[in-house]
Write a protein that holds these residues in place. Structure first.
Motif, PDB file in Angstrom:
ATOM      1  N   PRO A   1     -10.182 -45.097  -1.523  1.00  0.00           N
ATOM      2  CA  PRO A   1     -10.105 -46.545  -1.750  1.00  0.00           C
ATOM      3  C   PRO A   1      -9.599 -46.876  -3.162  1.00  0.00           C
ATOM      4  CG  PRO A   1     -12.114 -46.018  -0.579  1.00  0.00           C
ATOM      5  CD  PRO A   1     -11.492 -44.704  -0.986  1.00  0.00           C
ATOM      6  N   GLY A   2      -9.980 -46.053  -4.143  1.00  0.00           N
ATOM      7  CA  GLY A   2      -9.512 -46.297  -5.509  1.00  0.00           C
ATOM      8  C   GLY A   2      -8.007 -46.131  -5.638  1.00  0.00           C
ATOM      9  N   LEU A   3      -7.460 -45.135  -4.954  1.00  0.00           N
ATOM     10  CA  LEU A   3      -6.007 -44.939  -4.978  1.00  0.00           C
ATOM     11  C   LEU A   3      -5.316 -46.077  -4.239  1.00  0.00           C
ATOM     12  CD1 LEU A   3      -3.562 -43.228  -5.753  1.00  0.00           C
ATOM     13  CD2 LEU A   3      -3.888 -41.950  -3.612  1.00  0.00           C
ATOM     14  N   ALA A   4      -5.880 -46.486  -3.115  1.00  0.00           N
ATOM     15  CA  ALA A   4      -5.306 -47.613  -2.370  1.00  0.00           C
ATOM     16  C   ALA A   4      -5.292 -48.871  -3.233  1.00  0.00           C
ATOM     17  CB  ALA A   4      -6.091 -47.842  -1.077  1.00  0.00           C
ATOM     18  N   ARG A   5      -6.383 -49.094  -3.963  1.00  0.00           N
ATOM     19  CA  ARG A   5      -6.462 -50.254  -4.860  1.00  0.00           C
ATOM     20  C   ARG A   5      -5.364 -50.169  -5.927  1.00  0.00           C
ATOM     21  NH1 ARG A   5     -11.335 -49.546  -6.386  1.00  0.00           N
ATOM     22  NH2 ARG A   5     -10.814 -48.344  -8.231  1.00  0.00           N
ATOM     23  N   PHE A   6      -5.218 -48.980  -6.540  1.00  0.00           N
ATOM     24  CA  PHE A   6      -4.184 -48.796  -7.558  1.00  0.00           C
ATOM     25  C   PHE A   6      -2.788 -49.040  -6.978  1.00  0.00           C
ATOM     26  CE2 PHE A   6      -1.067 -45.903  -9.508  1.00  0.00           C
ATOM     27  CZ  PHE A   6      -0.999 -46.491 -10.755  1.00  0.00           C
ATOM     28  N   ASN A   7      -2.546 -48.518  -5.779  1.00  0.00           N
ATOM     29  CA  ASN A   7      -1.234 -48.668  -5.147  1.00  0.00           C
ATOM     30  C   ASN A   7      -0.879 -50.122  -4.861  1.00  0.00           C
ATOM     31  OD1 ASN A   7      -0.330 -45.986  -5.036  1.00  0.00           O
ATOM     32  ND2 ASN A   7      -1.428 -45.589  -3.124  1.00  0.00           N
ATOM     33  N   THR A   8      -1.881 -50.960  -4.609  1.00  0.00           N
ATOM     34  CA  THR A   8      -1.617 -52.342  -4.203  1.00  0.00           C
ATOM     35  C   THR A   8      -1.877 -53.369  -5.303  1.00  0.00           C
ATOM     36  OG1 THR A   8      -3.850 -52.521  -3.268  1.00  0.00           O
ATOM     37  CG2 THR A   8      -2.075 -51.817  -1.768  1.00  0.00           C
ATOM     38  N   GLN A   9      -2.338 -52.934  -6.450  1.00  0.00           N
ATOM     39  CA  GLN A   9      -2.564 -53.871  -7.558  1.00  0.00           C
ATOM     40  C   GLN A   9      -1.251 -54.511  -7.977  1.00  0.00           C
ATOM     41  OE1 GLN A   9      -4.395 -51.187 -10.451  1.00  0.00           O
ATOM     42  NE2 GLN A   9      -6.111 -52.598 -10.615  1.00  0.00           N
ATOM     43  N   ALA A  10      -1.363 -55.715  -8.503  1.00  0.00           N
ATOM     44  CA  ALA A  10      -0.194 -56.354  -9.107  1.00  0.00           C
ATOM     45  C   ALA A  10       0.309 -55.441 -10.222  1.00  0.00           C
ATOM     46  CB  ALA A  10      -0.571 -57.723  -9.660  1.00  0.00           C
ATOM     47  N   ALA A  11       1.618 -55.446 -10.434  1.00  0.00           N
ATOM     48  CA  ALA A  11       2.223 -54.547 -11.418  1.00  0.00           C
ATOM     49  C   ALA A  11       1.571 -54.673 -12.791  1.00  0.00           C
ATOM     50  CB  ALA A  11       3.726 -54.786 -11.506  1.00  0.00           C
ATOM     51  N   HIS A  12       1.294 -55.896 -13.241  1.00  0.00           N
ATOM     52  CA  HIS A  12       0.699 -56.062 -14.570  1.00  0.00           C
ATOM     53  C   HIS A  12      -0.717 -55.496 -14.628  1.00  0.00           C
ATOM     54  CE1 HIS A  12      -1.011 -59.716 -12.732  1.00  0.00           C
ATOM     55  NE2 HIS A  12      -1.922 -59.663 -13.699  1.00  0.00           N
ATOM     56  N   GLU A  13      -1.477 -55.586 -13.536  1.00  0.00           N
ATOM     57  CA  GLU A  13      -2.823 -55.021 -13.506  1.00  0.00           C
ATOM     58  C   GLU A  13      -2.772 -53.496 -13.509  1.00  0.00           C
ATOM     59  OE1 GLU A  13      -4.456 -56.745  -9.971  1.00  0.00           O
ATOM     60  OE2 GLU A  13      -5.039 -58.592 -10.988  1.00  0.00           O
ATOM     61  N   ALA A  14      -1.876 -52.931 -12.704  1.00  0.00           N
ATOM     62  CA  ALA A  14      -1.726 -51.473 -12.658  1.00  0.00           C
ATOM     63  C   ALA A  14      -1.211 -50.954 -13.997  1.00  0.00           C
ATOM     64  CB  ALA A  14      -0.790 -51.063 -11.527  1.00  0.00           C
ATOM     65  N   ALA A  15      -0.306 -51.689 -14.632  1.00  0.00           N
ATOM     66  CA  ALA A  15       0.214 -51.276 -15.952  1.00  0.00           C
ATOM     67  C   ALA A  15      -0.904 -51.270 -16.983  1.00  0.00           C
ATOM     68  CB  ALA A  15       1.346 -52.202 -16.388  1.00  0.00           C
TER      69      ALA A  15
ATOM     70  N   LEU B   1       5.038 -43.909 -13.912  1.00  0.00           N
ATOM     71  CA  LEU B   1       4.052 -43.858 -12.829  1.00  0.00           C
ATOM     72  C   LEU B   1       4.102 -45.109 -11.965  1.00  0.00           C
ATOM     73  CD1 LEU B   1       3.110 -41.366 -14.409  1.00  0.00           C
ATOM     74  CD2 LEU B   1       0.799 -41.999 -13.762  1.00  0.00           C
ATOM     75  N   LEU B   2       4.290 -46.263 -12.593  1.00  0.00           N
ATOM     76  CA  LEU B   2       4.398 -47.507 -11.818  1.00  0.00           C
ATOM     77  C   LEU B   2       5.593 -47.468 -10.879  1.00  0.00           C
ATOM     78  CD1 LEU B   2       3.656 -50.431 -14.302  1.00  0.00           C
ATOM     79  CD2 LEU B   2       2.363 -49.803 -12.262  1.00  0.00           C
TER      80      LEU B   2
ATOM     81  N   GLU C   1      -3.303 -36.301  -5.715  1.00  0.00           N
ATOM     82  CA  GLU C   1      -2.523 -35.159  -6.223  1.00  0.00           C
ATOM     83  C   GLU C   1      -1.075 -35.564  -6.484  1.00  0.00           C
ATOM     84  OE1 GLU C   1      -1.851 -31.529  -7.854  1.00  0.00           O
ATOM     85  OE2 GLU C   1      -3.788 -32.389  -7.324  1.00  0.00           O
ATOM     86  N   ASP C   2      -0.504 -36.417  -5.632  1.00  0.00           N
ATOM     87  CA  ASP C   2       0.856 -36.915  -5.870  1.00  0.00           C
ATOM     88  C   ASP C   2       0.910 -37.700  -7.183  1.00  0.00           C
ATOM     89  OD1 ASP C   2       1.713 -35.827  -3.441  1.00  0.00           O
ATOM     90  OD2 ASP C   2       1.515 -37.733  -2.360  1.00  0.00           O
ATOM     91  N   LEU C   3      -0.117 -38.487  -7.443  1.00  0.00           N
ATOM     92  CA  LEU C   3      -0.197 -39.243  -8.695  1.00  0.00           C
ATOM     93  C   LEU C   3      -0.303 -38.290  -9.889  1.00  0.00           C
ATOM     94  CD1 LEU C   3      -0.539 -41.913 -10.294  1.00  0.00           C
ATOM     95  CD2 LEU C   3      -2.990 -41.802  -9.726  1.00  0.00           C
TER      96      LEU C   3
END
Length: 168
Positions: free
Chosen positions: A7-21, A37-38, A47-49
Protein backbone atom coordinates in the motif's frame (compact mmCIF):
# COMPACT_ATOMS: atom_id res chain seq x y z
CA UNK A 1 13.59 -4.95 2.48
CA UNK A 2 10.22 -5.07 0.83
CA UNK A 3 10.27 -6.67 -2.61
CA UNK A 4 6.61 -6.71 -3.62
CA UNK A 5 3.97 -4.06 -4.12
CA UNK A 6 2.63 -2.58 -0.89
CA UNK A 7 0.00 0.00 0.00
CA UNK A 8 2.88 2.39 0.71
CA UNK A 9 4.32 1.87 -2.76
CA UNK A 10 0.87 2.28 -4.31
CA UNK A 11 0.47 5.55 -2.39
CA UNK A 12 3.87 6.76 -3.62
CA UNK A 13 3.04 5.79 -7.21
CA UNK A 14 -0.22 7.75 -7.18
CA UNK A 15 0.78 10.82 -5.16
CA UNK A 16 0.71 14.17 -6.87
CA UNK A 17 4.13 14.92 -8.36
CA UNK A 18 4.86 17.71 -5.87
CA UNK A 19 3.99 15.45 -2.91
CA UNK A 20 6.12 12.58 -4.22
CA UNK A 21 8.98 15.02 -4.93
CA UNK A 22 8.81 16.31 -1.36
CA UNK A 23 8.87 12.75 -0.01
CA UNK A 24 11.87 11.89 -2.20
CA UNK A 25 13.67 15.04 -1.06
CA UNK A 26 13.39 13.72 2.51
CA UNK A 27 15.16 10.58 1.30
CA UNK A 28 17.89 12.34 -0.70
CA UNK A 29 18.51 16.07 -1.13
CA UNK A 30 19.71 15.71 -4.74
CA UNK A 31 17.13 17.23 -7.10
CA UNK A 32 18.51 15.17 -10.00
CA UNK A 33 18.12 11.94 -8.03
CA UNK A 34 14.54 12.79 -7.08
CA UNK A 35 13.63 13.79 -10.63
CA UNK A 36 15.03 10.54 -11.98
CA UNK A 37 12.90 8.50 -9.58
CA UNK A 38 9.78 10.57 -10.26
CA UNK A 39 10.16 10.17 -14.01
CA UNK A 40 10.10 6.37 -13.73
CA UNK A 41 6.85 6.09 -11.75
CA UNK A 42 4.88 3.89 -11.35
CA UNK A 43 6.98 1.12 -9.85
CA UNK A 44 5.63 -2.45 -9.87
CA UNK A 45 7.65 -3.42 -6.80
CA UNK A 46 9.74 -1.80 -4.12
CA UNK A 47 12.76 -3.61 -5.60
CA UNK A 48 12.14 -1.79 -8.90
CA UNK A 49 12.21 1.49 -6.97
CA UNK A 50 15.45 0.48 -5.20
CA UNK A 51 17.08 -0.43 -8.52
CA UNK A 52 16.02 2.92 -10.00
CA UNK A 53 17.52 4.62 -6.95
CA UNK A 54 20.80 2.73 -7.40
CA UNK A 55 20.94 3.76 -11.08
CA UNK A 56 20.14 7.41 -10.28
CA UNK A 57 22.78 7.47 -7.52
CA UNK A 58 25.38 6.03 -9.90
CA UNK A 59 24.61 8.79 -12.41
CA UNK A 60 24.95 11.73 -10.01
CA UNK A 61 27.51 14.32 -11.06
CA UNK A 62 29.93 15.76 -8.52
CA UNK A 63 27.64 18.74 -8.03
CA UNK A 64 24.64 16.46 -7.53
CA UNK A 65 26.57 14.37 -5.02
CA UNK A 66 27.49 17.56 -3.12
CA UNK A 67 23.81 18.54 -3.07
CA UNK A 68 22.88 15.10 -1.70
CA UNK A 69 25.55 15.27 1.02
CA UNK A 70 24.42 18.73 2.06
CA UNK A 71 21.22 17.07 3.28
CA UNK A 72 23.11 14.98 5.85
CA UNK A 73 24.22 16.28 9.26
CA UNK A 74 27.66 15.37 10.62
CA UNK A 75 27.89 12.08 12.51
CA UNK A 76 27.31 12.73 16.19
CA UNK A 77 25.28 15.87 15.54
CA UNK A 78 21.87 14.85 14.15
CA UNK A 79 19.65 17.67 13.00
CA UNK A 80 17.50 18.84 15.96
CA UNK A 81 13.89 17.81 15.48
CA UNK A 82 14.75 15.40 12.65
CA UNK A 83 13.75 11.89 13.68
CA UNK A 84 15.41 10.37 10.60
CA UNK A 85 18.92 11.61 11.36
CA UNK A 86 18.46 10.84 15.08
CA UNK A 87 17.32 7.27 14.27
CA UNK A 88 20.14 6.70 11.79
CA UNK A 89 22.78 8.00 14.20
CA UNK A 90 21.41 6.14 17.21
CA UNK A 91 24.81 4.45 17.64
CA UNK A 92 26.21 7.77 18.86
CA UNK A 93 23.41 8.41 21.36
CA UNK A 94 25.11 6.64 24.26
CA UNK A 95 28.67 7.48 23.24
CA UNK A 96 31.10 8.65 25.88
CA UNK A 97 32.12 12.29 26.00
CA UNK A 98 35.58 11.23 24.81
CA UNK A 99 34.13 9.47 21.75
CA UNK A 100 31.88 12.44 20.97
CA UNK A 101 34.86 14.81 21.22
CA UNK A 102 36.96 12.56 18.97
CA UNK A 103 34.15 12.38 16.40
CA UNK A 104 33.85 16.16 16.39
CA UNK A 105 37.61 16.48 15.87
CA UNK A 106 37.60 13.87 13.09
CA UNK A 107 34.50 15.32 11.41
CA UNK A 108 36.13 18.75 11.25
CA UNK A 109 39.37 17.32 9.87
CA UNK A 110 37.43 15.29 7.29
CA UNK A 111 35.42 18.33 6.19
CA UNK A 112 38.62 20.35 5.90
CA UNK A 113 40.24 17.64 3.77
CA UNK A 114 37.31 16.75 1.51
CA UNK A 115 35.03 19.80 1.64
CA UNK A 116 31.91 17.90 2.74
CA UNK A 117 30.48 15.92 5.64
CA UNK A 118 31.65 12.41 6.38
CA UNK A 119 28.91 10.21 4.97
CA UNK A 120 28.37 6.69 6.22
CA UNK A 121 25.34 4.46 6.40
CA UNK A 122 25.11 4.75 10.18
CA UNK A 123 21.99 2.63 10.63
CA UNK A 124 22.90 -0.14 13.06
CA UNK A 125 26.51 1.04 13.48
CA UNK A 126 27.99 1.72 16.90
CA UNK A 127 29.75 4.97 17.67
CA UNK A 128 33.04 3.09 17.80
CA UNK A 129 32.43 1.57 14.36
CA UNK A 130 31.67 5.00 12.89
CA UNK A 131 34.84 6.42 14.48
CA UNK A 132 36.90 3.56 13.05
CA UNK A 133 35.44 4.12 9.59
CA UNK A 134 36.17 7.83 9.79
CA UNK A 135 39.74 7.20 10.95
CA UNK A 136 40.22 4.70 8.10
CA UNK A 137 38.71 6.88 5.40
CA UNK A 138 40.25 10.26 6.25
CA UNK A 139 43.49 9.18 4.58
CA UNK A 140 41.83 8.15 1.30
CA UNK A 141 42.63 9.95 -1.93
CA UNK A 142 39.72 12.28 -2.80
CA UNK A 143 38.67 10.22 -5.84
CA UNK A 144 38.46 7.02 -3.78
CA UNK A 145 36.57 8.76 -0.98
CA UNK A 146 34.07 10.16 -3.47
CA UNK A 147 33.22 6.66 -4.67
CA UNK A 148 32.85 5.41 -1.09
CA UNK A 149 30.52 8.33 -0.40
CA UNK A 150 28.44 7.39 -3.47
CA UNK A 151 28.17 3.80 -2.20
CA UNK A 152 27.20 4.92 1.30
CA UNK A 153 24.61 7.32 -0.12
CA UNK A 154 23.09 4.46 -2.11
CA UNK A 155 22.75 2.37 1.07
CA UNK A 156 21.15 5.27 2.95
CA UNK A 157 18.75 5.97 0.09
CA UNK A 158 17.61 2.32 -0.01
CA UNK A 159 16.93 2.28 3.74
CA UNK A 160 15.01 5.54 3.56
CA UNK A 161 13.05 4.45 0.49
CA UNK A 162 12.11 1.22 2.24
CA UNK A 163 10.64 3.27 5.09
CA UNK A 164 8.84 5.46 2.56
CA UNK A 165 7.05 2.57 0.86
CA UNK A 166 6.66 0.17 3.78
CA UNK A 167 3.16 -0.56 4.99
CA UNK A 168 1.95 1.77 7.72
Amino acid sequence: MTTSSTPGLARFNTQAAHEAAAALHEVCASERWGSALLSRRPYATAEDLFLASDAATAELSGKDLDEAMAGHPPIGRPTPGDPTSAREQRGMAGASDALKARMLELNLAYQERFGHVFLICATGATGERMREALEDRIGNPPEREREIVRTELGKINRIRLDRLVRDA
